[in-house]
Scaffold this motif. Structure first.
Motif, mmCIF file in Angstrom:
data_model
loop_
_atom_site.group_PDB
_atom_site.id
_atom_site.type_symbol
_atom_site.label_atom_id
_atom_site.label_comp_id
_atom_site.label_asym_id
_atom_site.label_seq_id
_atom_site.Cartn_x
_atom_site.Cartn_y
_atom_site.Cartn_z
ATOM 1 N N GLY A 98 0.816 -1.207 0.000
ATOM 2 C CA GLY A 98 0.000 0.000 0.000
ATOM 3 C C GLY A 98 0.849 1.255 0.000
ATOM 4 O O GLY A 98 2.032 1.239 0.361
ATOM 5 N N PRO A 99 0.269 2.391 -0.397
ATOM 6 C CA PRO A 99 1.028 3.641 -0.480
ATOM 7 C C PRO A 99 1.450 4.185 0.873
ATOM 8 O O PRO A 99 2.479 4.864 0.969
ATOM 9 C CB PRO A 99 0.065 4.600 -1.193
ATOM 10 N N ALA A 100 0.696 3.922 1.940
ATOM 11 C CA ALA A 100 1.077 4.446 3.253
ATOM 12 C C ALA A 100 2.382 3.811 3.728
ATOM 13 O O ALA A 100 3.295 4.508 4.200
ATOM 14 C CB ALA A 100 -0.035 4.193 4.263
ATOM 15 N N SER A 101 2.507 2.495 3.579
ATOM 16 C CA SER A 101 3.752 1.820 3.956
ATOM 17 C C SER A 101 4.901 2.266 3.062
ATOM 18 O O SER A 101 6.042 2.408 3.524
ATOM 19 C CB SER A 101 3.580 0.301 3.871
ATOM 20 N N ALA A 102 4.612 2.506 1.789
ATOM 21 C CA ALA A 102 5.654 2.968 0.867
ATOM 22 C C ALA A 102 6.175 4.335 1.290
ATOM 23 O O ALA A 102 7.386 4.590 1.257
ATOM 24 C CB ALA A 102 5.106 3.022 -0.554
ATOM 25 N N GLN A 103 5.275 5.221 1.703
ATOM 26 C CA GLN A 103 5.706 6.546 2.136
ATOM 27 C C GLN A 103 6.575 6.459 3.385
ATOM 28 O O GLN A 103 7.575 7.174 3.516
ATOM 29 C CB GLN A 103 4.486 7.432 2.413
ATOM 30 N N ALA A 104 6.201 5.562 4.306
ATOM 31 C CA ALA A 104 7.004 5.377 5.519
ATOM 32 C C ALA A 104 8.408 4.895 5.166
ATOM 33 O O ALA A 104 9.400 5.323 5.779
ATOM 34 C CB ALA A 104 6.308 4.392 6.457
ATOM 35 N N HIS A 119 4.440 -0.100 -5.299
ATOM 36 C CA HIS A 119 3.234 -0.318 -4.492
ATOM 37 C C HIS A 119 2.008 -0.065 -5.357
ATOM 38 O O HIS A 119 2.089 0.654 -6.362
ATOM 39 C CB HIS A 119 3.218 0.614 -3.276
ATOM 40 N N PRO A 120 0.863 -0.633 -4.994
ATOM 41 C CA PRO A 120 -0.369 -0.310 -5.709
ATOM 42 C C PRO A 120 -0.693 1.172 -5.532
ATOM 43 O O PRO A 120 -0.417 1.744 -4.474
ATOM 44 C CB PRO A 120 -1.429 -1.188 -5.025
ATOM 45 N N PRO A 121 -1.280 1.800 -6.524
ATOM 46 C CA PRO A 121 -1.600 3.224 -6.392
ATOM 47 C C PRO A 121 -2.732 3.457 -5.393
ATOM 48 O O PRO A 121 -3.476 2.534 -5.042
ATOM 49 C CB PRO A 121 -2.025 3.613 -7.813
ATOM 50 N N SER A 126 -7.892 -2.322 -4.204
ATOM 51 C CA SER A 126 -7.478 -2.940 -2.947
ATOM 52 C C SER A 126 -5.990 -2.703 -2.757
ATOM 53 O O SER A 126 -5.260 -2.443 -3.722
ATOM 54 C CB SER A 126 -7.786 -4.442 -2.926
ATOM 55 N N HIS A 127 -5.560 -2.772 -1.514
ATOM 56 C CA HIS A 127 -4.137 -2.683 -1.186
ATOM 57 C C HIS A 127 -3.764 -3.978 -0.483
ATOM 58 O O HIS A 127 -3.860 -4.097 0.734
ATOM 59 C CB HIS A 127 -3.869 -1.469 -0.283
ATOM 60 N N ASP A 128 -3.351 -4.950 -1.267
ATOM 61 C CA ASP A 128 -3.068 -6.283 -0.734
ATOM 62 C C ASP A 128 -2.086 -6.975 -1.673
ATOM 63 O O ASP A 128 -1.563 -6.377 -2.627
ATOM 64 C CB ASP A 128 -4.353 -7.089 -0.555
ATOM 65 N N SER A 129 -1.823 -8.246 -1.379
ATOM 66 C CA SER A 129 -0.850 -8.991 -2.181
ATOM 67 C C SER A 129 -1.277 -9.078 -3.641
ATOM 68 O O SER A 129 -0.435 -8.987 -4.557
ATOM 69 C CB SER A 129 -0.667 -10.398 -1.602
ATOM 70 N N GLU A 130 -2.572 -9.273 -3.884
ATOM 71 C CA GLU A 130 -3.057 -9.370 -5.257
ATOM 72 C C GLU A 130 -2.812 -8.076 -6.024
ATOM 73 O O GLU A 130 -2.423 -8.089 -7.199
ATOM 74 C CB GLU A 130 -4.547 -9.725 -5.269
ATOM 75 N N ALA A 131 -3.025 -6.938 -5.355
ATOM 76 C CA ALA A 131 -2.809 -5.654 -6.018
ATOM 77 C C ALA A 131 -1.321 -5.428 -6.297
ATOM 78 O O ALA A 131 -0.950 -4.913 -7.357
ATOM 79 C CB ALA A 131 -3.370 -4.527 -5.155
ATOM 80 N N LEU A 132 -0.462 -5.819 -5.362
ATOM 81 C CA LEU A 132 0.981 -5.685 -5.592
ATOM 82 C C LEU A 132 1.435 -6.601 -6.720
ATOM 83 O O LEU A 132 2.308 -6.228 -7.516
ATOM 84 C CB LEU A 132 1.748 -5.986 -4.316
ATOM 85 N N TRP A 133 0.860 -7.781 -6.816
ATOM 86 C CA TRP A 133 1.201 -8.701 -7.900
ATOM 87 C C TRP A 133 0.943 -8.057 -9.258
ATOM 88 O O TRP A 133 1.748 -8.184 -10.191
ATOM 89 C CB TRP A 133 0.413 -9.995 -7.753
#
Length: 272
Positions: A98-104, A119-121, A126-133
């Motif tokens: 997710g973008p929040a973890s990416a910003q951190a 990261h997913p936009p 959704s912000h999960d493994s499927e979205a990152l895939w």
């Protein structure tokens, strides 16, 4: 009419179950919106000690995936404890769900301005493994060596998916999650709301968290109240971990599904 007026005056209780330190800002916003927030972590996060040689190093991989903000924070702590002041190696990508973890991650002292963090936009459904895939599939080619930083438990969907496509995956557990122990005062507050017939709205963000809440309420004799409560969930799969039935003439509890960031969660609550 008197009964309807009394029902209208019941407080709107929001029970926030994310780990300690993750609920304060959201609780403040909900309080300002007229809710009664209760910070009640479902799980405790415990950092794991690493072996004498330290954790796997990013330089040995093409991509390091952090499954959560906790995974990123605790892994970086482990790395720094082993090697002292560290800098993220040039050419090694990082990724989060997710973008929040990416910003951190980008704000971490060890990350340079040119580090690629996938990261997913924000606009992803959704912000999960499927979205990152889906993000990883957009790369010119999949990375050959991936370090997957996670807890001791949880879904391994992304690791399995990468391996099925020929990627060499190393899994590293940086922490464990265990059910939090609720204090007597916390349980007493839950019991007061249950006795008053107030159906709280619970924030549930993981399957392990849902199971821990259910077990805690069963131990407190509050399982029947849990079945009458409402829910804000951060993933559709969590719906099967909460009470399902409408029985004895009662309506199905309200369930709202949203993205796992404070703004989306807040909007789900205020729209309830």
């Amino acid at each position: 009419m008197a009964g309807a007026s009394a029902a209208a005056e019941l407080p709107r209780v929001a029970i926030l179950t994310r780990p300690e330190g993750r609920n304060e800002a959201l609780a403040g916003r909900l309080l300002g919106a007229g809710w009664t927030p209760c910070m009640l972590p479902a799980l405790e996060i415990q950092a794991l000690r690493v072996a004498a040689g330290g954790p796997p190093r990013p330089a040995d991989y093409d991509l390091v995936v952090f499954v959560s903000g906790n995974a990123a924070r605790l892994y970086l702590d482990q790395w720094a404890q082993s090697d002292g002041t560290v800098s993220w190696p040039t050419g090694v990508m990082a990724a989060t769900v997710g973008p929040a973890s990416a910003q951190a991650l980008r704000e971490s002292a060890c990350f340079g301005a040119n580090t690629t963090v996938l990261h997913p936009p924000e606009s992803a459904p959704s912000h999960d493994s499927e979205a990152l895939w889906e993000v990883l599939l957009g790369l010119p080619q999949l990375p050959g060596r991936v370090l997957l930083v996670r807890g001791t438990q949880g879904r391994d969907w992304l690791g399995d998916k990468l391996e099925a496509h020929g990627v060499a995956v190393t899994r590293h557990a940086a922490y464990l999650r265990r059910p939090a122990r609720w204090g007597a005062d916390q349980v007493a507050s839950l019991r007061r709301w249950a006795d008053a017939g107030i159906p709280a709205t619970w924030l549930i963000t993981s399957g392990e968290g849902a199971d821990a809440v259910r077990a805690g309420l069963q131990e407190a004799g509050l399982a029947a109240w849990w079945a009458q409560c409402n829910f804000v969930l951060t993933h559709p799969a969590l719906e099967r971990r909460i009470p399902q039935g409408c029985h004895q003439g009662r309506a199905r509890p309200m369930v709202k599904i949203c993205l796992p960031n404070d703004e989306s969660i807040f909007q789900a609550f205020v729209a309830a």
